[in-house]
Design a protein around this motif. Structure first.
Motif, PDB file in Angstrom:
ATOM      1  N   ASP A  25       0.838  -1.213   0.000  1.00 46.99           N
ATOM      2  CA  ASP A  25       0.000   0.000   0.000  1.00 46.99           C
ATOM      3  C   ASP A  25       0.867   1.256   0.000  1.00 46.99           C
ATOM      4  OD1 ASP A  25      -2.502   1.573   0.512  1.00 46.99           O
ATOM      5  OD2 ASP A  25      -1.408   2.039   2.348  1.00 46.99           O
ATOM      6  N   SER A  26       0.495   2.222  -0.827  1.00 46.63           N
ATOM      7  CA  SER A  26       1.300   3.449  -0.915  1.00 46.63           C
ATOM      8  C   SER A  26       0.494   4.714  -0.636  1.00 46.63           C
ATOM      9  CB  SER A  26       1.941   3.557  -2.305  1.00 46.63           C
ATOM     10  OG  SER A  26       0.939   3.570  -3.313  1.00 46.63           O
ATOM     11  N   ALA A  27      -0.721   4.560  -0.136  1.00 48.75           N
ATOM     12  CA  ALA A  27      -1.540   5.735   0.162  1.00 48.75           C
ATOM     13  C   ALA A  27      -0.907   6.546   1.287  1.00 48.75           C
ATOM     14  CB  ALA A  27      -2.948   5.301   0.566  1.00 48.75           C
ATOM     15  N   ALA A  28      -1.101   7.857   1.249  1.00 54.72           N
ATOM     16  CA  ALA A  28      -0.533   8.729   2.276  1.00 54.72           C
ATOM     17  C   ALA A  28      -1.229   8.493   3.611  1.00 54.72           C
ATOM     18  CB  ALA A  28      -0.681  10.186   1.859  1.00 54.72           C
ATOM     19  N   PRO A  29      -0.471   8.323   4.699  1.00 58.54           N
ATOM     20  CA  PRO A  29      -1.089   8.124   6.020  1.00 58.54           C
ATOM     21  C   PRO A  29      -1.946   9.319   6.406  1.00 58.54           C
ATOM     22  CG  PRO A  29       1.248   7.618   6.091  1.00 58.54           C
ATOM     23  CD  PRO A  29       0.990   8.287   4.774  1.00 58.54           C
ATOM     24  N   ARG A  30      -3.076   9.047   7.017  1.00 62.71           N
ATOM     25  CA  ARG A  30      -3.963  10.119   7.451  1.00 62.71           C
ATOM     26  C   ARG A  30      -4.796   9.611   8.624  1.00 62.71           C
ATOM     27  NH1 ARG A  30      -6.134   7.432   3.299  1.00 62.71           N
ATOM     28  NH2 ARG A  30      -8.354   6.922   3.343  1.00 62.71           N
ATOM     29  N   LEU A  31      -5.325  10.551   9.401  1.00 63.68           N
ATOM     30  CA  LEU A  31      -6.235  10.190  10.471  1.00 63.68           C
ATOM     31  C   LEU A  31      -7.576   9.805   9.873  1.00 63.68           C
ATOM     32  CD1 LEU A  31      -5.447  13.035  13.035  1.00 63.68           C
ATOM     33  CD2 LEU A  31      -4.642  10.677  13.098  1.00 63.68           C
ATOM     34  N   VAL A  32      -8.173   8.737  10.390  1.00 68.59           N
ATOM     35  CA  VAL A  32      -9.445   8.251   9.858  1.00 68.59           C
ATOM     36  C   VAL A  32     -10.514   8.448  10.929  1.00 68.59           C
ATOM     37  CG1 VAL A  32     -10.639   6.295   8.802  1.00 68.59           C
ATOM     38  CG2 VAL A  32      -8.160   6.541   8.513  1.00 68.59           C
ATOM     39  N   PHE A  33     -11.196   9.582  10.863  1.00 65.67           N
ATOM     40  CA  PHE A  33     -12.238   9.913  11.824  1.00 65.67           C
ATOM     41  C   PHE A  33     -13.457  10.452  11.087  1.00 65.67           C
ATOM     42  CE2 PHE A  33      -8.602   9.888  14.654  1.00 65.67           C
ATOM     43  CZ  PHE A  33      -9.119   9.405  15.843  1.00 65.67           C
ATOM     44  N   ALA A  34     -14.561  10.500  11.790  1.00 65.16           N
ATOM     45  CA  ALA A  34     -15.795  11.002  11.182  1.00 65.16           C
ATOM     46  C   ALA A  34     -15.686  12.484  10.849  1.00 65.16           C
ATOM     47  CB  ALA A  34     -16.984  10.752  12.110  1.00 65.16           C
ATOM     48  N   SER A  35     -14.849  13.206  11.612  1.00 63.40           N
ATOM     49  CA  SER A  35     -14.691  14.638  11.358  1.00 63.40           C
ATOM     50  C   SER A  35     -13.265  15.063  11.678  1.00 63.40           C
ATOM     51  CB  SER A  35     -15.664  15.456  12.216  1.00 63.40           C
ATOM     52  OG  SER A  35     -15.293  15.391  13.586  1.00 63.40           O
ATOM     53  N   GLU A  36     -12.868  16.197  11.118  1.00 67.10           N
ATOM     54  CA  GLU A  36     -11.544  16.758  11.377  1.00 67.10           C
ATOM     55  C   GLU A  36     -11.370  17.069  12.858  1.00 67.10           C
ATOM     56  OE1 GLU A  36      -7.701  18.224  10.674  1.00 67.10           O
ATOM     57  OE2 GLU A  36      -9.034  17.046   9.393  1.00 67.10           O
ATOM     58  N   GLU A  37     -12.438  17.542  13.495  1.00 64.25           N
ATOM     59  CA  GLU A  37     -12.366  17.906  14.918  1.00 64.25           C
ATOM     60  C   GLU A  37     -12.066  16.680  15.778  1.00 64.25           C
ATOM     61  OE1 GLU A  37     -14.773  18.764  12.831  1.00 64.25           O
ATOM     62  OE2 GLU A  37     -14.387  20.930  12.667  1.00 64.25           O
ATOM     63  N   GLU A  38     -12.738  15.561  15.479  1.00 60.07           N
ATOM     64  CA  GLU A  38     -12.488  14.343  16.250  1.00 60.07           C
ATOM     65  C   GLU A  38     -11.053  13.865  16.056  1.00 60.07           C
ATOM     66  OE1 GLU A  38     -15.433  11.203  15.833  1.00 60.07           O
ATOM     67  OE2 GLU A  38     -16.908  12.695  15.216  1.00 60.07           O
ATOM     68  N   GLY A  39     -10.568  13.960  14.839  1.00 55.66           N
ATOM     69  CA  GLY A  39      -9.197  13.556  14.567  1.00 55.66           C
ATOM     70  C   GLY A  39      -8.184  14.402  15.308  1.00 55.66           C
ATOM     71  N   LEU A  43       2.107   9.450  15.040  1.00 52.83           N
ATOM     72  CA  LEU A  43       0.754   9.126  15.483  1.00 52.83           C
ATOM     73  C   LEU A  43      -0.215   9.007  14.315  1.00 52.83           C
ATOM     74  CD1 LEU A  43       0.585  11.362  18.676  1.00 52.83           C
ATOM     75  CD2 LEU A  43       0.390   8.858  18.618  1.00 52.83           C
ATOM     76  N   ARG A  44      -0.097   9.883  13.333  1.00 51.27           N
ATOM     77  CA  ARG A  44      -0.955   9.770  12.150  1.00 51.27           C
ATOM     78  C   ARG A  44      -0.719   8.437  11.441  1.00 51.27           C
ATOM     79  NH1 ARG A  44       0.471  15.324  11.589  1.00 51.27           N
ATOM     80  NH2 ARG A  44      -1.364  16.681  11.850  1.00 51.27           N
ATOM     81  N   THR A  45       0.545   8.042  11.365  1.00 55.09           N
ATOM     82  CA  THR A  45       0.866   6.798  10.686  1.00 55.09           C
ATOM     83  C   THR A  45       0.375   5.596  11.477  1.00 55.09           C
ATOM     84  OG1 THR A  45       2.834   7.886   9.784  1.00 55.09           O
ATOM     85  CG2 THR A  45       2.727   5.500   9.587  1.00 55.09           C
ATOM     86  N   VAL A  46       0.555   5.615  12.798  1.00 55.04           N
ATOM     87  CA  VAL A  46       0.024   4.541  13.643  1.00 55.04           C
ATOM     88  C   VAL A  46      -1.480   4.407  13.434  1.00 55.04           C
ATOM     89  CG1 VAL A  46      -0.509   3.863  16.022  1.00 55.04           C
ATOM     90  CG2 VAL A  46       1.806   4.581  15.427  1.00 55.04           C
ATOM     91  N   HIS A  47      -2.176   5.542  13.483  1.00 53.33           N
ATOM     92  CA  HIS A  47      -3.638   5.493  13.366  1.00 53.33           C
ATOM     93  C   HIS A  47      -4.060   4.939  12.014  1.00 53.33           C
ATOM     94  CE1 HIS A  47      -7.843   6.802  13.274  1.00 53.33           C
ATOM     95  NE2 HIS A  47      -7.767   6.772  14.594  1.00 53.33           N
ATOM     96  N   TYR A  48      -3.431   5.404  10.956  1.00 54.03           N
ATOM     97  CA  TYR A  48      -3.792   4.951   9.610  1.00 54.03           C
ATOM     98  C   TYR A  48      -3.502   3.467   9.428  1.00 54.03           C
ATOM     99  CZ  TYR A  48      -3.786   4.420   4.558  1.00 54.03           C
ATOM    100  OH  TYR A  48      -4.031   3.990   3.282  1.00 54.03           O
ATOM    101  N   GLU A  49      -2.305   3.039   9.796  1.00 54.54           N
ATOM    102  CA  GLU A  49      -1.920   1.640   9.586  1.00 54.54           C
ATOM    103  C   GLU A  49      -2.748   0.703  10.457  1.00 54.54           C
ATOM    104  OE1 GLU A  49      -0.104   0.602   7.204  1.00 54.54           O
ATOM    105  OE2 GLU A  49       0.707   2.529   6.548  1.00 54.54           O
ATOM    106  N   ALA A  50      -3.063   1.125  11.673  1.00 54.53           N
ATOM    107  CA  ALA A  50      -3.894   0.303  12.548  1.00 54.53           C
ATOM    108  C   ALA A  50      -5.304   0.165  11.978  1.00 54.53           C
ATOM    109  CB  ALA A  50      -3.940   0.908  13.953  1.00 54.53           C
ATOM    110  N   MET A  51      -5.899   1.267  11.570  1.00 49.66           N
ATOM    111  CA  MET A  51      -7.269   1.238  11.078  1.00 49.66           C
ATOM    112  C   MET A  51      -7.393   0.413   9.805  1.00 49.66           C
ATOM    113  SD  MET A  51      -9.220   2.833  13.227  1.00 49.66           S
ATOM    114  CE  MET A  51     -10.700   3.283  12.317  1.00 49.66           C
TER     115      MET A  51
END
Length: 208
Positions: free
Chosen positions: A43-57, A82-90
């Protein structure tokens, strides 16, 4: 040579940083499992926070960043981690806080930790996994690669154990059947890395 004692001390420090790490045991993979894990690793997608909203992230990022500040002082590096941990975990179907707890126990958040059996990096990944599901030039000290391998491997063990977290953690550490390591990870998860999202109360104005 004066530098030899210093080098020896550095090696000892790296090994001791991963002292809780055992090491995943190399086992044959079916062709279907190998292909699935290879797709995950590539997978080569850019890591990002995965939340329902920007505020929650942002709320999650700030809360975790405060807890991690002493271990990773540089804010940009810490937030990227932390962004990478969250993305890879999710994307692996794991709780990001569980992954943080595993890293806490495995390497104490030391990027270049090496265990006595050769497990490497934040998630203490054994080098044989590169040959099994990656490509030869994969560097297990690279932050995102290490997290991606670690999350993919833990997901694999959870699937083998039909969701039994304690047995999956035992496999991850190379200590299947022994309670010490799973207990350490779960206790770190509960004591240091649980997270309850702050939900703003719904006001009458918001409902109109």
């Amino acid at each position: 040579m004066r530098w030899l004692p210093v080098l020896a001390a550095m090696v000892l420090l790296c090994v001791s940083a991963g002292s809780m790490a055992g090491g995943q045991r190399e086992e044959p993979l079916s062709n279907s499992v190998r292909a699935l894990m290879q797709r995950s690793i590539s997978d080569s997608a850019a890591p990002r926070l995965v939340f329902a909203s920007e505020e929650e992230g942002q709320a999650w990022l700030q809360a975790m960043s405060r807890r991690l500040q002493k271990r990773i002082p540089d804010m940009q590096m810490r937030e990227d981690f932390l962004r990478t941990v969250h993305y890879e975990a999710m994307r692996a179907g794991l709780d990001p806080q569980l992954v943080l707890a595993l890293i806490h126990v495995e390497s104490a958040f030391k990027k270049y930790a090496v265990s006595s059996v050769g497990a490497r990096g934040y998630m203490q990944v054994m080098p044989f996994w590169v040959k099994a599901i990656g490509v030869n030039d994969h560097n297990l000290f690279h932050m995102r690669l290490n997290l991606r391998y670690g999350c993919t491997i833990l997901r694999h063990y959870l699937d083998i154990e039909q969701g039994d977290l304690f047995r999956a953690l035992g496999r991850y550490n190379g200590s299947l059947g022994k309670p010490e390591y799973p207990n350490l990870v779960v206790n770190a998860w509960r004591k240091s890395w649980t997270y309850q999202p702050v939900i703003a109360p719904v006001t009458a104005a918001a409902l109109n």
